[in-house]
Write a protein that holds these residues in place. Sequence first.
Motif, short mmCIF file in Angstrom:
data_model
loop_
_atom_site.label_atom_id
_atom_site.label_comp_id
_atom_site.label_asym_id
_atom_site.label_seq_id
_atom_site.Cartn_x
_atom_site.Cartn_y
_atom_site.Cartn_z
N UNK A 36 0.79 -1.22 0.00
CA UNK A 36 0.00 0.00 0.00
C UNK A 36 0.82 1.27 0.00
N UNK A 37 2.02 1.23 0.60
CA UNK A 37 2.86 2.43 0.68
C UNK A 37 3.94 2.47 -0.39
N UNK A 38 3.89 1.58 -1.35
CA UNK A 38 4.88 1.57 -2.44
C UNK A 38 4.70 2.81 -3.31
N UNK A 39 5.75 3.57 -3.58
CA UNK A 39 5.62 4.78 -4.40
C UNK A 39 5.17 4.46 -5.82
N UNK A 40 4.38 5.36 -6.37
CA UNK A 40 3.89 5.20 -7.73
C UNK A 40 5.01 5.50 -8.72
N UNK A 41 5.19 4.70 -9.76
CA UNK A 41 6.26 4.90 -10.73
C UNK A 41 6.19 6.25 -11.44
N UNK A 42 7.35 6.79 -11.72
CA UNK A 42 7.45 8.04 -12.48
C UNK A 42 8.87 8.18 -12.99
N UNK A 43 9.02 8.42 -14.27
CA UNK A 43 10.35 8.59 -14.85
C UNK A 43 10.23 9.35 -16.16
N UNK A 44 11.32 9.99 -16.60
CA UNK A 44 11.29 10.69 -17.89
C UNK A 44 10.98 9.74 -19.04
#
Length: 494
Positions: A301-309
């Motif tokens: 539940x606390x896993x960060x949501x993916x984000x990258x260039x």
Amino acid sequence: MRNSGYRTLWRWHFYAALFVMPLLIVLAVTGTLYCFKPQIEPLLYPHRLIVAPEARPRIAEERLLRNAAAALPPGATPSSAHVDNDPAHSAEFVFRLPSGDRESVYVNPYSGEILGTLSVEGRFMQVVRMLHRKLLLGKPGELLMELAACWTLVMIGTGVALWWPRRGVRVRMRDLFWPNAAMSGRALWKSVHAVLGIWLAVGALAFIVTGLPWTGSWGKQFKALATSVNLGSPPGAWGGLALHSQAPGADKSAVRAAAGPTTDKADAGEHHAMKMSAHMDSMPGMVMDDMPLSNVPWAVGAVPVPHAPAHGAAEPLPLGRIVAQLREMGLDDGYDIAFPRGSDGVYTVSYFPDDPQNERTLYLDQYTGAVLKDIRYRDYGAVAKAVSYGTSLHMGRYFGLANQIVCTLISLGLAAMAVTGFAMWWQRRPAGALGAPNREQGAPPMRAWKTALVLLAIVFPLMGVTLIAVWLFDRAMFGRRPRRIAERSDGANA
């Protein structure tokens, strides 16, 4: 003095019940309803959820998604899809409307016909769920329900102590575990209340222990603590592995050089991903619990949501390709897919089955379908494994209908405790007064009980604040009552 301390325990039991019992009725009713969600929802929305099975093949997911989008106003964007291969179930897609609300669209998987829509926040079972978790009051309601759970621990502990046979008082063993029908009036209510309480004590304690990890305040902190000592989310869930979507053709040579040599060929991909994670940032403030998914395993539940260039101008893979790939990986149905958020997002898959050992969370590159992360039950820490089993039992899912019936009996039994407790209070309360048991004259130190309360206050700080508030209120309102009045009230209560 042989019963010294009884009235003090009764006093704390009274205060705990005064706060807990109304909320316990809400928890019991809503919990029972939500436990039977798989049986109730098809009865409420049969024309949306149920279809007649047909012999012809199901329509491709992309076409079903297009049909669903066409049924909504312009500007609605798809956020997730529920994959269910039951031949009698419709296809479900969830959209975010321009207003910010979420709408589910149901499509016949054989004909592509739109069967109807439902508001995600307004559907009956979601309202029941939010009542159960936060009384439809947002964060204040969530904290109130968390407090009710904590104070239930006090109510259970003092209730068992009050039930326990006192020194010098002869009690038949049968009367300890079965109501005495020969009694009448308040004595009968007390017998029913005590016996019902002792039968329900273990179940009520299990409900509290398995429900607290999901609360918005203490549960969130507990999850972070468990993860920090490697007993919660699996290693890498908080940044140890790459969570990014990269278009084909991007230059990876610099990353390979930075990763260094690997001796095991099977681990080369993971080694590369771990090195990449140092250069990847997660979307600020977004975690898995914030994703548009109906259910997410507690461990992630606390896993960060993916984000990258993003790189290049490649087209994302269609939903059908992702579904087919997941089928090859062993996921056939019963899971949710959150669509990528922009050109640098990923397909996020959450599988939350009845058996926690089959839980699974995956991140797939939206351009290549590469598996960036595959989190399973075996990757969880010890605490997360225990919480997963507790959740399945708490929701009545682990061993089917029998589990639902057990949960119902416990829930409705707790509601009956509230009714019998109210009846006892109503029959003994003085006119125009609260009717709290009078403070005991010359009470013993009761160090064990005070230590237990202090420990509860430390473990549950929010409860500790209210514990102090109740103590101050009690001292201010009832601390200086004349002894003769207390003794006269004691006689009346007896």
